[in-house]
Structure formats: structure tokens, C-alpha cells
Design a protein around this motif. Structure first.
Motif, PDB file in Angstrom:
ATOM      1  N   THR A   1      32.835  10.483   0.944  1.00  0.00           N
ATOM      2  CA  THR A   1      33.098   9.835   2.414  1.00  0.00           C
ATOM      3  C   THR A   1      32.352   8.624   2.901  1.00  0.00           C
ATOM      4  O   THR A   1      31.821   8.607   2.310  1.00  0.00           O
ATOM      5  N   LEU A   2      33.126   8.039   3.235  1.00  0.00           N
ATOM      6  CA  LEU A   2      33.344   7.031   4.400  1.00  0.00           C
ATOM      7  C   LEU A   2      33.536   6.889   5.994  1.00  0.00           C
ATOM      8  O   LEU A   2      34.664   7.893   6.265  1.00  0.00           O
ATOM      9  N   PRO A   3      32.960   6.352   6.774  1.00  0.00           N
ATOM     10  CA  PRO A   3      33.302   6.386   8.148  1.00  0.00           C
ATOM     11  C   PRO A   3      34.989   5.195   8.018  1.00  0.00           C
ATOM     12  O   PRO A   3      34.843   3.979   7.162  1.00  0.00           O
ATOM     13  N   VAL A   4      35.672   5.561   9.432  1.00  0.00           N
ATOM     14  CA  VAL A   4      36.679   4.955   8.523  1.00  0.00           C
ATOM     15  C   VAL A   4      36.523   3.691   9.295  1.00  0.00           C
ATOM     16  O   VAL A   4      37.195   2.677   8.720  1.00  0.00           O
ATOM     17  N   GLY A   5      35.651   3.243   9.278  1.00  0.00           N
ATOM     18  CA  GLY A   5      35.361   1.823  10.198  1.00  0.00           C
ATOM     19  C   GLY A   5      34.518   1.275   9.259  1.00  0.00           C
ATOM     20  O   GLY A   5      34.712   0.025   9.147  1.00  0.00           O
ATOM     21  N   GLN A   6      33.843   1.922   8.488  1.00  0.00           N
ATOM     22  CA  GLN A   6      33.915   0.742   7.257  1.00  0.00           C
ATOM     23  C   GLN A   6      34.308   0.628   5.550  1.00  0.00           C
ATOM     24  O   GLN A   6      34.332   0.943   4.869  1.00  0.00           O
ATOM     25  N   VAL A   7      35.891   1.212   5.889  1.00  0.00           N
ATOM     26  CA  VAL A   7      37.265   1.287   4.843  1.00  0.00           C
ATOM     27  C   VAL A   7      37.429  -0.606   5.169  1.00  0.00           C
ATOM     28  O   VAL A   7      38.126  -0.635   5.907  1.00  0.00           O
ATOM     29  N   ALA A   8      37.482  -1.051   4.231  1.00  0.00           N
ATOM     30  CA  ALA A   8      37.942  -2.809   3.578  1.00  0.00           C
ATOM     31  C   ALA A   8      37.221  -3.325   4.013  1.00  0.00           C
ATOM     32  O   ALA A   8      37.853  -4.228   5.326  1.00  0.00           O
ATOM     33  N   PRO A   9      36.263  -3.973   4.590  1.00  0.00           N
ATOM     34  CA  PRO A   9      35.331  -4.195   5.810  1.00  0.00           C
ATOM     35  C   PRO A   9      35.804  -5.918   5.307  1.00  0.00           C
ATOM     36  O   PRO A   9      35.754  -6.909   6.420  1.00  0.00           O
ATOM     37  N   TRP A  10      35.972  -6.218   4.711  1.00  0.00           N
ATOM     38  CA  TRP A  10      36.523  -7.304   3.969  1.00  0.00           C
ATOM     39  C   TRP A  10      37.538  -8.443   4.984  1.00  0.00           C
ATOM     40  O   TRP A  10      37.753  -9.706   4.823  1.00  0.00           O
ATOM     41  N   ARG A  11      38.828  -6.576   5.558  1.00  0.00           N
ATOM     42  CA  ARG A  11      39.526  -7.823   6.286  1.00  0.00           C
ATOM     43  C   ARG A  11      38.889  -8.753   7.614  1.00  0.00           C
ATOM     44  O   ARG A  11      39.290  -8.948   7.859  1.00  0.00           O
ATOM     45  N   ASN A  12      37.636  -8.453   7.765  1.00  0.00           N
ATOM     46  CA  ASN A  12      37.156  -8.857   8.934  1.00  0.00           C
ATOM     47  C   ASN A  12      35.453 -10.156   7.963  1.00  0.00           C
ATOM     48  O   ASN A  12      34.659  -9.976   9.601  1.00  0.00           O
ATOM     49  N   ARG A  13      35.873 -10.013   6.594  1.00  0.00           N
ATOM     50  CA  ARG A  13      35.356 -11.372   6.750  1.00  0.00           C
ATOM     51  C   ARG A  13      33.626 -10.619   6.226  1.00  0.00           C
ATOM     52  O   ARG A  13      32.579 -11.411   6.602  1.00  0.00           O
TER      53      ARG A  13
END
Length: 334
Positions: free
Chosen positions: A248-260
Motif C-alpha cells: 500500500t502507498l498513500p495516493v499522493g506518493q504515487v508517481a512523485p516523479w511527475r512533480n520532479r
């Protein structure tokens, strides 16, 4: 040191590490014997070492430099014209290696061991290292492609397929129940009708993480279902051992690369180095197995990936040396 079934990138890193060790200890008979055993174990090992030697010749055995010492890269360098015999191994010679050579052969360094130019021929969309790209697909779906990534799009009247050939991508899929949307990443088949999720084709394990909606994940080679419904905040990683690891992972931490951003939560240093590689030019070589196992936590800025790498390494005594503009070597500080 021996890795009989190493992946190509790992094998190249091992070959380069052998070359560095042999150059630093040319009289070490035990090291030479250990190297020969690795070299002769597989034909691919010998080929990887030949490529490493070529890179070494092209760099003129440059020692660690500071960025201000690097000359500008000429716009029309001709790599094959720049091959130079190996210098002698004396420390004095190595200290005075010709720094101007780095700029003249910058293109060769990438061609020698870097992965950035090896884009699959079937790719419809691709990104360079450090580049992010947004893509609108014909069905109204949208995706973001991370650095050093590539995809192929195959749509028909019956289904929508996107093949992830390298790197990772974030998908926002337009709903179409008549045509399921499939993301094919190595053995993984991720099927959705309408949702948002990330797929990462990692060097060791492929991974899926969902933001909203749900996806079905299967091993298409084995014809085996891995997850009937992976939902928001759920993740699945799958590798060569054919074991599916749910998390499991907080949704806000999925693919943080999109925010550099790159987020590490008690993560292995070695794993985070792998995640940084798509943002760094050329080759990154981690030479300390114990350092690779150290755990790190933090949020790192992908707009300055070299600073992020140093920030990860320094708390554990790691040192990042720039052997040329296209080769970073990570080891323990003295």
C-alpha cells in the motif's frame, strides 16, 4: 563479484568496476585471478569487459574531476576518430591525464556504456534522460512519460494496447467498456477500462500503483492472474522470481516523479540509485555493496539529480566522484 546471470546493465557496471579495480591495483595477483574467473565464466562477461576497455581508452583514464574543469562539449564530435591508446598506469601520469579529452569524446562515453541512446526501434514515443512528456492518445486517454522511457501504442477495434518498452509512465485512461485498455510491461499485463495508475518497468521488478479506479494484473507469459482488482493506494511488484509482492502507498506518493520528486521511505540506497539513473547522463557505478544496503528516508529534487545522489550518499559515508561528464562513481569516503 561473480554474477552468472546478470542483466545487461548490471553486467556492464560489473565490467567497468573490474576495470577500475585492476587499474588501481595492477600488481594484485589474487585480484587478477578472481577477475579471470569472472571473465571466463560467460562469453557475455568477456564482451562487456571489452566494451569497458574501449570506454577506458576513450576517456584517457581521466581521474575524478570537478565540473569547472570540464571543457565544453563540441557540437560535432566524431567518436571513432578520438580513440587513443591506453596511457601508462603510473599515478603521476594519471594525475595529469588530459582533461580536454572529456569534451572531445562526450558522445563516445554515452555510446560506450550509457543506456540513454538505446531506444527500442518499435517505440512510438520516447523521452531523453531527465525529460518528462505528456501524450494524448487517440481514444482520449492521457499519459505522462518519465525520463529515459519509451512506449509503443497498438490500438485496434477490439482493444487498446500500450507497450511499456523502458522506464515508467502514468496513465489516465478514458473509459471504453467495449475496448479494454492494456498496459504490457515485460511479463505484466495491466488491464483497465477507466482509471489512473503508474507502471514502472524496473531493472529487477516491474511495479504497478493505482491512484483511483481499479486494475487487473496478470502474468501474460504464464497465463496467471496476479491481482483481480488492484485499487486506489494499492501496489504490486513482480520480478524474475515470479512472486507478486502486494503493498500500500498513500495516493499522493504515487508517481512523485511527475512533480520532479523522488521519495525514499526506509528504502535501500542501491534501489534509489537505480531510480535516479534516468535523470543522470551516462553511467552511474555503485562500487560498495554495503553502501547499497543502507536505508535512507527523504524527499529529493529531481531537478538536480546529482545533488540528490550526493545527499543520499553522504549520511552513510558515501562519496560521489565525477570521473568525466558521463561517468559518476559512488564509493565509501576515506
Amino acid at each position: 563479484m561473480s554474477m552468472p546471470h546478470a542483466e545487461p546493465q548490471a553486467r556492464r557496471d560489473i565490467a567497468l568496476d573490474w576495470l577500475l579495480r585492476l587499474q588501481q591495483a595492477p600488481g594484485d595477483a589474487a585480484l587478477a585471478t578472481e577477475f579471470q574467473a569472472w571473465h571466463d565464466a560467460e562469453p557475455d562477461n568477456a564482451e562487456a569487459f571489452r566494451k569497458a576497455e574501449r570506454l577506458w581508452r576513450l576517456t584517457g583514464q581521466l581521474q575524478a574531476t570537478t565540473r569547472q574543469d570540464w571543457p565544453a562539449v563540441p557540437p560535432a564530435a566524431e567518436p571513432e576518430a578520438q580513440v587513443i591508446p591506453l596511457p601508462t598506469r603510473s599515478p603521476q601520469r594519471r594525475r595529469h591525464a588530459r582533461r580536454w579529452l572529456a569534451g572531445a569524446i562526450a558522445a563516445c562515453l554515452v555510446l560506450g556504456l550509457g543506456a540513454g541512446l538505446r531506444t527500442p526501434l518499435e517505440a512510438d514515443y520516447r523521452t531523453a534522460r531527465g525529460e518528462l512528456k505528456s501524450i494524448d492518445l487517440p481514444d482520449g486517454s492521457r499519459l505522462q512519460l518519465d525520463g529515459d522511457s519509451a512506449i509503443a501504442v497498438v490500438f485496434s477495434s477490439e482493444r487498446r494496447d500500450v507497450k511499456l518498452l523502458r522506464g515508467q509512465a502514468f496513465f489516465e485512461v478514458a473509459k471504453d467498456s467495449a475496448r479494454p485498455f492494456h498496459v504490457l510491461a515485460d511479463a505484466l499485463d495491466v488491464q483497465v477500462t477507466g482509471t489512473a495508475f503508474n507502471v514502472d518497468l524496473g531493472s529487477a521488478r516491474s511495479a504497478v500503483a493505482v491512484v483511483h479506479g481499479s486494475v487487473r494484473v496478470a502474468d501474460r507469459d504464464a497465463g496467471r492472474e496476479l491481482a483481480a482488482a488492484l485499487t486506489a493506494g494499492q501496489t504490486l511488484a513482480y520480478g524474475g522470481d515470479h512472486q507478486a509482492q502486494r503493498g500500500t502507498l498513500p495516493v499522493g506518493q504515487v508517481a512523485p516523479w511527475r512533480n520532479r520528486q523522488l521519495i525514499a521511505d526506509n528504502a535501500r540506497f542501491g534501489d534509489m540509485v537505480e531510480q535516479l539513473k534516468p535523470y543522470l547522463p551516462g553511467t552511474v557505478l555503485l562500487r560498495d555493496a554495503q553502501l547499497a544496503e543502507q536505508r535512507i528516508t527523504g524527499v529529493y529534487d529531481l531537478r538536480n539529480p546529482e545533488a540528490a545522489l550526493r545527499g543520499m550518499a553522504q549520511p552513510h559515508g558515501g562519496r560521489v566522484e565525477s570521473w568525466s561528464p558521463y561517468l559518476l562513481v559512488i564509493s565509501r569516503g576515506e
